[in-house]
Write a protein that holds these residues in place. Structure first.
Motif, short mmCIF file in Angstrom:
data_model
loop_
_atom_site.label_atom_id
_atom_site.label_comp_id
_atom_site.label_asym_id
_atom_site.label_seq_id
_atom_site.Cartn_x
_atom_site.Cartn_y
_atom_site.Cartn_z
N PHE A 15 -4.93 7.10 -0.58
CA PHE A 15 -4.43 5.75 -0.36
C PHE A 15 -4.48 4.97 -1.66
O PHE A 15 -5.39 5.17 -2.47
N ALA A 16 -3.53 4.04 -1.84
CA ALA A 16 -3.61 3.12 -2.98
C ALA A 16 -3.25 1.72 -2.50
O ALA A 16 -2.27 1.53 -1.77
N PHE A 17 -4.06 0.73 -2.92
CA PHE A 17 -3.84 -0.66 -2.56
C PHE A 17 -3.70 -1.48 -3.85
O PHE A 17 -3.57 -0.91 -4.93
N GLU A 18 -3.77 -2.78 -3.71
CA GLU A 18 -3.53 -3.68 -4.85
C GLU A 18 -4.37 -3.31 -6.09
O GLU A 18 -5.57 -3.14 -5.99
N ASN A 19 -3.68 -3.20 -7.21
CA ASN A 19 -4.27 -2.86 -8.51
C ASN A 19 -4.76 -1.41 -8.62
O ASN A 19 -5.41 -1.06 -9.61
N ASP A 20 -4.44 -0.61 -7.62
CA ASP A 20 -4.81 0.81 -7.73
C ASP A 20 -3.73 1.57 -8.49
O ASP A 20 -2.55 1.27 -8.40
N ILE A 21 -4.22 2.54 -9.25
CA ILE A 21 -3.35 3.51 -9.91
C ILE A 21 -2.95 4.57 -8.89
O ILE A 21 -3.76 4.92 -8.04
N ILE A 22 -1.73 5.05 -8.95
CA ILE A 22 -1.38 6.18 -8.09
C ILE A 22 -0.52 7.18 -8.86
O ILE A 22 0.55 6.85 -9.34
N VAL A 23 -1.08 8.38 -9.01
CA VAL A 23 -0.36 9.48 -9.67
C VAL A 23 -0.68 10.78 -8.95
O VAL A 23 -1.74 10.91 -8.35
N ARG A 24 0.25 11.72 -9.04
CA ARG A 24 -0.02 13.05 -8.52
C ARG A 24 -0.54 13.88 -9.69
O ARG A 24 0.23 14.52 -10.42
N ALA A 25 -1.85 13.83 -9.85
CA ALA A 25 -2.50 14.35 -11.06
C ALA A 25 -2.15 15.81 -11.33
O ALA A 25 -1.94 16.20 -12.48
N SER A 41 0.84 -1.20 0.00
CA SER A 41 0.00 0.00 0.00
C SER A 41 0.87 1.25 0.00
O SER A 41 1.99 1.24 0.50
N ALA A 42 0.33 2.31 -0.56
CA ALA A 42 1.09 3.56 -0.66
C ALA A 42 0.16 4.75 -0.48
O ALA A 42 -1.07 4.61 -0.58
N THR A 43 0.76 5.90 -0.20
CA THR A 43 -0.04 7.12 -0.03
C THR A 43 0.56 8.26 -0.83
O THR A 43 1.75 8.27 -1.14
N ILE A 44 -0.30 9.20 -1.16
CA ILE A 44 0.16 10.52 -1.58
C ILE A 44 0.09 11.39 -0.34
O ILE A 44 -0.93 11.39 0.36
#
Lengths: 186, 186
Positions: free
Chosen positions: A69-79, A53-56
DNA sequence: CTGATTATTTAACATTTGTAAAAGGTTTTG
DNA sequence: CAAAACCTTTTACAAATGTTAAATAATCAG
């Protein structure tokens, strides 16, 4: 799930597009609490969480704030950086030991010209992120802290494993306030 | 500004694409306070405000809540419905006498297949909306009501002409609270 | 295993924001 | 123009949330 199987559930892309994408993806694992992208950097990578898991996050008045928050199969970008090419005061951090796929965004955007289906796929992915952001906005605008907490609990089981300090700031409240809510007094 | 001149500033499209778009655009004017899209409907139209102003609104506990403002040349869509094809509990309302261009969204999405440049143009437009939503989220998550009000005042002059009841709920506070802030006591 | 570190809760008090009702203002409309 | 409708501010009090500090509880590292 394999990345391309996951993408196929959103919009199927051609074998050529898959081949082109493979060239610009790299897998990397991060230790617990490791910084994935520094505050102040430009967002040039579209991440997909494979496990962990990760966070912005960012700082406001010296406090560490979790925006996402981002978990499994989530996209994470600083839009606000990815789509404007400007640096952002937000960073990305792994909460647990986390495995991520990173897609180089400049290369991806270039591929859009030759692979219409890739542009389509990522358009749909980011439209979905946009919708999620609108829903979160609605939650922050007029729901009480208690409502927001209950809503978050219902959204995913994984949230149970996330330290409360992250959750409190995600909800826009202090840890003390979250403790009160959890004890049923808030 | 002409619609296509405006679009050209974002991403130039071919004459054929312009011709195709012209077929699915209609212009309509709305009286002050007139409902443009009913609460509970599906969002099937991408609106562009030509003159006047409009809001996305909904009801929570009997209170009228303004989620979004749109002024001249702003796009206005209920994203959580447009991109999911589900009905939404939000509506669109003209604040003033307002002139709008409406683009039929189902037709637009079909045009994406034949006109790659149209998909590109609207991808860029909605990426920009997404970024704006992320910024607003940041504002609601941890800025004080006073900070949010000052930020809004700086964003555009037009906000001065909008009744305070709309502004208060947009900021996530009551009119009473906004009055306190304006009088310098909040 | 155990001290050190980190996370969470509790307590006491301050501040912000909400609620309800009333009082002024402003605008609209017949 | 004048009454009605609508908008904004003010007041008084209630509820929610913040702040600081201390007390527990849980986890980590040697």
């Amino acid at each position: 799930m394999n990345l391309f199987d996951f993408f196929d559930t959103i919009y199927p892309i051609s074998p050529e597009a898959k081949k082109a994408m493979e060239q610009i993806i790299r897998e990397k694992s991060y230790a617990k609490n490791e910084i994935v992208q520094e505050i102040g950097s430009r967002c040039r990578t579209v991440y997909i969480v494979k496990s962990g898991s990760a966070t912005i996050f960012y700082y406001k008045d010296g406090n560490d704030i979790t925006e996402h928050f981002a978990f499994e199969n989530d996209i994470i970008v600083r839009a606000e950086s990815l789509f404007t090419r400007k640096p952002t005061s937000k960073g990305i951090q792994a909460i647990d030991e986390t495995l991520m796929l990173g897609i180089d965004s400049e290369s991806l955007f270039l591929l859009y010209d030759r692979h219409h289906d890739l542009e389509r796929l990522f358009r749909l992915i980011f439209e979905n992120e946009y919708v999620n952001t609108v829903k979160r906005l609605e939650s922050l605008q007029f729901k009480s802290a208690k409502e927001r907490y209950l809503e978050l609990l219902e959204s995913t089981d994984i949230i149970q494993k996330i330290p409360l300090k992250y959750i409190a700031s995600y909800l826009g409240i202090t840890q003390v306030s979250l403790s009160r809510i959890r004890s049923g007094l808030g």
